[in-house]
Design an enzyme around this catalytic site. Structure first.
Site, PDB file in Angstrom:
ATOM      1  N   GLY A  51       0.851  -1.279   0.095  1.00  5.90           N
ATOM      2  CA  GLY A  51       0.117   0.021  -0.089  1.00  5.90           C
ATOM      3  C   GLY A  51       0.865   1.169  -0.028  1.00  5.90           C
ATOM      4  N   ASP A  52       1.876   1.061   1.051  1.00  7.63           N
ATOM      5  CA  ASP A  52       2.789   2.410   0.729  1.00  7.63           C
ATOM      6  C   ASP A  52       3.553   2.636  -0.418  1.00  7.63           C
ATOM      7  OD1 ASP A  52       2.604   3.578   3.472  1.00  7.63           O
ATOM      8  OD2 ASP A  52       3.294   1.640   4.204  1.00  7.63           O
TER       9      ASP A  52
END
Length: 402
Positions: free
Chosen positions: A181-182
């Site tokens: 996600g990051d």
């Protein structure tokens, strides 16, 4: 692209893709620093803004590299950047950042939505002093019911579908081992920033973690739309191809990716089991998928009889798709990775840290390497003295000490 506004940190005549681009990095943790690390690798001058005395949160997330005062987490995402201590919530700190923004091409931040506006440092505020500024915010979510939610990688993976399709079929959902996600948001931020620079105009870019990760579902989403069923959680097994999974070997695990019937025939010849290619249960892919358990029963003892190295040599010799499952120690000893030129030759306090730099190859330019991560506030004086008066710098310094 706007003309260079500062002297880049890359070596003279380095001919890096983003040489002369100044980036103000108001990010911490992972998504933003990953984006600015890529920009630094491509030659941008990255000025990292850090909270006085504490700095980026990852400065305190161990393990520490020897006695250097630098953690492995921080070093992995902040090499070749300049660090200045600045309390942006203070009047003096906000004024100093505004002065820096006048000389910048890009500002990137990943605070909760509205934080920079509260400090008088939002896009509309800073475009008053630099109309050509590319201003990028990495947020958890675009406008909608989730906009104000705190966003961490675990949260967006859970909401974004990726966690539901990760793990063994008979086990619970699992978080992928990489914080996708990051990293997804960081990569989209770089795409947005470089696109805006190419268009030679200042603009605001909002990059969301959640919507970005949902976009990565691609074929998984397509299958869901057609079947109207959730994409299955099957470990390393592919729902539509077989054999496409890992098998345990004499000394580890080996990944096999047979994607066509022709490759299947070659695979059977290579493992000295041509009879499997003629078996009615396994002749074509759809049959192999329907009889997956029987196929696995045939193949498991075969793979268990040889080592990973033996299987890898065989697959490479025969041009078959497969590879050993390497851990994070093995991969940095990989002969191909070492020869590819993508590892940074970096040593801190006697510890070798061959971090990979941006792996994109350009025919007419190069990426940078060999730069250490900065100590907290290492460049405060040198950077701010170029944009502030002596009195203003003293006020900032005093604010940082309080």
């Amino acid at each position: 692209m706007a003309p260079p506004t500062s002297t880049p940190t890359a070596a003279p005549n380095a001919n890096t893709p983003l040489e002369g681009v100044r980036v103000i990095d108001c990010t911490q943790m992972l998504s933003g620093p990953f984006a600015t690390q890529l920009l630094a690798d491509m030659g941008a001058e990255v000025i990292k803004i850090e909270r006085p005395t504490r700095g980026d949160i990852t400065r305190s997330v161990g393990p520490e590299i020897g006695d250097s005062g630098i953690t492995a987490y921080f070093a992995s995402l902040n090499r070749g950047k300049q660090s200045i201590e600045l309390n942006m919530a203070s009047e003096e700190g906000a004024a100093a950042l505004e002065s820096l923004a006048e000389s910048a091409d890009v500002l990137i931040e990943n605070y909760r939505p509205g934080t920079m506006d509260k400090w008088g440092l939002g896009y509309e505020d800073l475009r008053e002093v630099n109309e050509n500024l590319v201003y990028c915010s990495i947020s958890g979510f675009l406008e909608g019911p989730y906009r104000e939610m705190p966003a961490f990688d675990m949260v967006v993976q859970a909401l974004g579908g990726s966690m539901s399709i990760t793990g063994q079929a008979d086990g619970p959902p699992a978080r992928p081992g990489i914080p996708i996600g990051d990293i997804c948001a960081g990569m989209y931020a770089v795409i947005g920033i470089t696109t805006a620079l190419y268009n030679d105009e200042g603009q605001y870019i909002d990059v969301p973690m959640f919507e970005g990760l949902v976009s990565w579902l691609t074929e998984r989403a397509g299958r869901t739309f057609v079947t109207e069923e959730p994409y299955p959680r099957q470990g390393t097994v592919h729902p539509s191809l077989a054999p496409y999974r890992t098998f345990e070997t004499a000394d580890g695990w080996f990944a096999v990716a047979i994607g066509s019937d022709d490759t299947w025939t070659g695979f059977c010849e290579a493992i000295d089991r041509p009879d499997l290619a003629d078996d009615d249960r396994f002749t074509v892919n759809n049959d192999r998928v329907a009889n997956r358990d029987a196929l696995t029963t045939e193949l498991e003892p075969i793979f268990a009889n040889r080592t990973n190295d033996e299987w890898f040599d065989l697959f490479r010799d025969q041009g078959l798709p497969g590879a050993p499952v390497q851990n994070t120690v093995d991969v940095f000893e990989d002969e191909h990775l070492k020869e590819s030129g993508t590892l940074d030759d970096l040593t801190i306090d006697g510890v070798d840290l061959p971090f990979p730099i941006c792996p994109i190859e350009f025919s007419g330019s190069t990426t940078r390497s060999g730069h250490e991560p900065p100590q907290l506030g290492e460049h405060t004086e040198s950077v701010l003295s170029s944009v502030l008066s002596a009195d203003a710098l003293a006020a900032v310094r005093s604010g940082s000490e309080n």
